[in-house]
Design a protein around this motif. Structure first.
Motif, mmCIF file in Angstrom:
data_model
loop_
_atom_site.group_PDB
_atom_site.id
_atom_site.type_symbol
_atom_site.label_atom_id
_atom_site.label_comp_id
_atom_site.label_asym_id
_atom_site.label_seq_id
_atom_site.Cartn_x
_atom_site.Cartn_y
_atom_site.Cartn_z
ATOM 1 N N LEU A 16 17.180 57.911 77.188
ATOM 2 C CA LEU A 16 17.471 57.915 76.446
ATOM 3 C C LEU A 16 19.560 58.094 76.145
ATOM 4 O O LEU A 16 19.822 58.219 75.154
ATOM 5 C CB LEU A 16 17.171 59.026 75.791
ATOM 6 N N VAL A 17 19.912 58.815 76.753
ATOM 7 C CA VAL A 17 21.069 59.479 77.296
ATOM 8 C C VAL A 17 22.565 57.660 76.444
ATOM 9 O O VAL A 17 23.098 57.583 76.176
ATOM 10 C CB VAL A 17 21.994 60.344 77.434
ATOM 11 N N LEU A 18 21.543 57.177 77.729
ATOM 12 C CA LEU A 18 22.154 55.622 78.605
ATOM 13 C C LEU A 18 21.932 55.192 77.262
ATOM 14 O O LEU A 18 22.852 54.063 76.724
ATOM 15 C CB LEU A 18 21.743 55.179 79.566
ATOM 16 N N TYR A 19 20.492 54.956 76.325
ATOM 17 C CA TYR A 19 20.307 54.137 75.005
ATOM 18 C C TYR A 19 21.279 54.638 74.319
ATOM 19 O O TYR A 19 21.506 53.560 73.584
ATOM 20 C CB TYR A 19 19.587 53.834 75.218
ATOM 21 N N ALA A 20 21.870 55.578 74.001
ATOM 22 C CA ALA A 20 22.601 56.194 72.731
ATOM 23 C C ALA A 20 23.489 56.006 72.924
ATOM 24 O O ALA A 20 24.924 55.601 72.296
ATOM 25 C CB ALA A 20 22.725 57.607 73.288
ATOM 26 N N LEU A 21 24.761 55.545 74.302
ATOM 27 C CA LEU A 21 25.985 55.204 73.932
ATOM 28 C C LEU A 21 25.560 53.608 73.786
ATOM 29 O O LEU A 21 26.614 53.959 73.528
ATOM 30 C CB LEU A 21 26.226 55.437 76.454
ATOM 31 N N ILE A 36 23.461 52.523 64.632
ATOM 32 C CA ILE A 36 24.032 53.795 65.138
ATOM 33 C C ILE A 36 22.469 55.312 64.693
ATOM 34 O O ILE A 36 22.553 56.205 65.374
ATOM 35 C CB ILE A 36 25.217 54.103 63.735
ATOM 36 N N GLN A 37 22.299 55.047 63.738
ATOM 37 C CA GLN A 37 20.800 55.554 63.104
ATOM 38 C C GLN A 37 19.402 56.130 64.660
ATOM 39 O O GLN A 37 19.269 57.016 65.095
ATOM 40 C CB GLN A 37 19.896 55.516 62.430
ATOM 41 N N SER A 38 19.026 55.269 65.645
ATOM 42 C CA SER A 38 18.638 54.832 66.587
ATOM 43 C C SER A 38 19.654 55.930 67.390
ATOM 44 O O SER A 38 18.364 56.075 68.182
ATOM 45 C CB SER A 38 18.436 53.561 67.156
ATOM 46 N N ALA A 39 20.356 55.392 67.841
ATOM 47 C CA ALA A 39 21.183 56.428 68.795
ATOM 48 C C ALA A 39 21.520 57.327 68.055
ATOM 49 O O ALA A 39 21.591 58.315 69.456
ATOM 50 C CB ALA A 39 22.741 55.982 68.762
ATOM 51 N N ARG A 40 21.416 58.190 67.070
ATOM 52 C CA ARG A 40 21.499 59.770 66.502
ATOM 53 C C ARG A 40 19.278 60.239 66.542
ATOM 54 O O ARG A 40 19.478 61.591 67.935
ATOM 55 C CB ARG A 40 21.492 59.686 65.476
ATOM 56 N N ALA A 130 27.845 61.372 74.784
ATOM 57 C CA ALA A 130 26.974 60.457 75.400
ATOM 58 C C ALA A 130 26.547 60.351 76.731
ATOM 59 O O ALA A 130 26.753 60.542 78.123
ATOM 60 C CB ALA A 130 26.145 59.677 74.792
ATOM 61 N N ALA A 131 28.462 60.551 76.900
ATOM 62 C CA ALA A 131 29.065 59.791 78.803
ATOM 63 C C ALA A 131 28.736 60.803 78.907
ATOM 64 O O ALA A 131 29.280 61.342 80.395
ATOM 65 C CB ALA A 131 30.404 59.111 77.900
ATOM 66 N N ILE A 132 29.770 62.155 78.562
ATOM 67 C CA ILE A 132 29.328 62.921 79.682
ATOM 68 C C ILE A 132 27.932 63.976 79.769
ATOM 69 O O ILE A 132 28.096 64.420 80.612
ATOM 70 C CB ILE A 132 29.976 64.664 77.716
ATOM 71 N N SER A 133 26.943 63.881 78.421
ATOM 72 C CA SER A 133 25.793 63.933 79.218
ATOM 73 C C SER A 133 25.356 63.502 80.546
ATOM 74 O O SER A 133 24.684 63.251 80.456
ATOM 75 C CB SER A 133 25.188 64.109 77.978
#
Length: 269
Positions: A16-21, A36-40, A130-133
């Motif tokens: 999910l984090v990679l997808y959000a990034l 952007i809303q999907s990333a949120r 997201a990159a940090i996570s």
């Protein structure tokens, strides 16, 4: 079963984090608000999955599940309930999971808090966070997996390091981690403003409370840790120049300088 749920929750959280990034990057570059809303939403969901992983590991400690290698190395059946809870962050793997849990929570707060405010730089902010996570999650699912199993499972665990069996174990590490992780939020907003070319004071006003909050907990964590060292280790003082103490002192010095500089910039524009 619970352990498997915890591990696969970590894997799903990583995805999910990679997808959000990726979604936040493409959402900004293609001007597609739906991405952007999907990333949120992905960042909100990864917090829930990280929480599942953290509580799954906690459950393993409370139930003396020594089939989990991390539990076997840092707990035992005679360890008091109080210390079984703190043993979750008594080693590197559990500490990283606690770090990621706090970071995921802070990211969720940012995503919910700034969905209308600072929306112009929100995609860039989500990219940085997201990159940090993602970096922490890669460590957790790759090299520092807290859910590694042992077969056959030992009948008894090694137990907690006696130096860690102190009330300081409850409040010192979480206080430091809240301080460390909290500074990720001003950092993300600052980098987002630079990437966007938005060099006004808006990001400072938005993150002022985050800065004060993080600096406060880092300060409290250092003071509590110094008191713990004085009581437990018998150094004859409240401080010693060892790498563990310096690891918290250097960010505190940097954070203090940052706090003063943003106050000056806010007042003088």
């Amino acid at each position: 079963m619970i352990i498997n749920i915890g591990y696969f929750s970590l894997l799903a959280s990583t995805g999910l984090v990679l997808y959000a990034l990726v979604a936040s990057i493409f959402g900004y570059t293609t001007n597609r608000d739906n991405l952007i809303q999907s990333a949120r939403r992905a960042l909100l969901m990864q917090f829930l999955l990280t929480a599942v992983s953290y509580f799954a590991l906690t459950y393993a400690f409370l139930t003396d599940d020594f089939s989990v290698r991390f539990v076997a190395l840092h707990s035992s059946t005679d360890l008091p309930f109080f210390y079984k809870l703190t043993a979750v962050w008594g080693g590197m793997e559990g500490s990283l999971l606690l770090w990621q849990f706090i970071l995921a929570f802070f990211i969720a707060v940012v995503v919910l808090r700034y969905k209308s405010q600072n929306y112009e730089i929100l995609p860039h902010t989500m990219m940085v966070l997201a990159a940090i996570s993602a970096f922490l999650l890669f460590l957790l699912v790759g090299w520092s997996d807290p859910f590694v199993r042992m077969f056959p499972a030992p009948l008894e665990g090694r137990g907690m390091n006696p130096l860690l069996q102190n009330p300081g174990m409850v409040y010192h590490p979480p206080s430091l981690y809240i301080g460390y992780v909290g500074f990720s939020i001003p950092f993300a907003f600052a980098i987002a403003s630079l990437l966007k070319g938005k060099l006004d004071n808006d990001w400072i006003l938005s993150t002022r409370r985050w800065t004060l909050f993080s600096w406060f907990f880092l300060t409290v964590g250092i003071l509590l840790g110094a008191n713990w060292a004085y009581i437990e280790l018998g150094w004859g003082g409240y401080w010693a120049w060892d790498p563990v103490e310096n690891a918290s002192l250097m960010p505190w010095l940097t954070g203090t300088a940052f706090l003063h500089s943003v106050i000056v910039q806010e007042k003088r524009d």
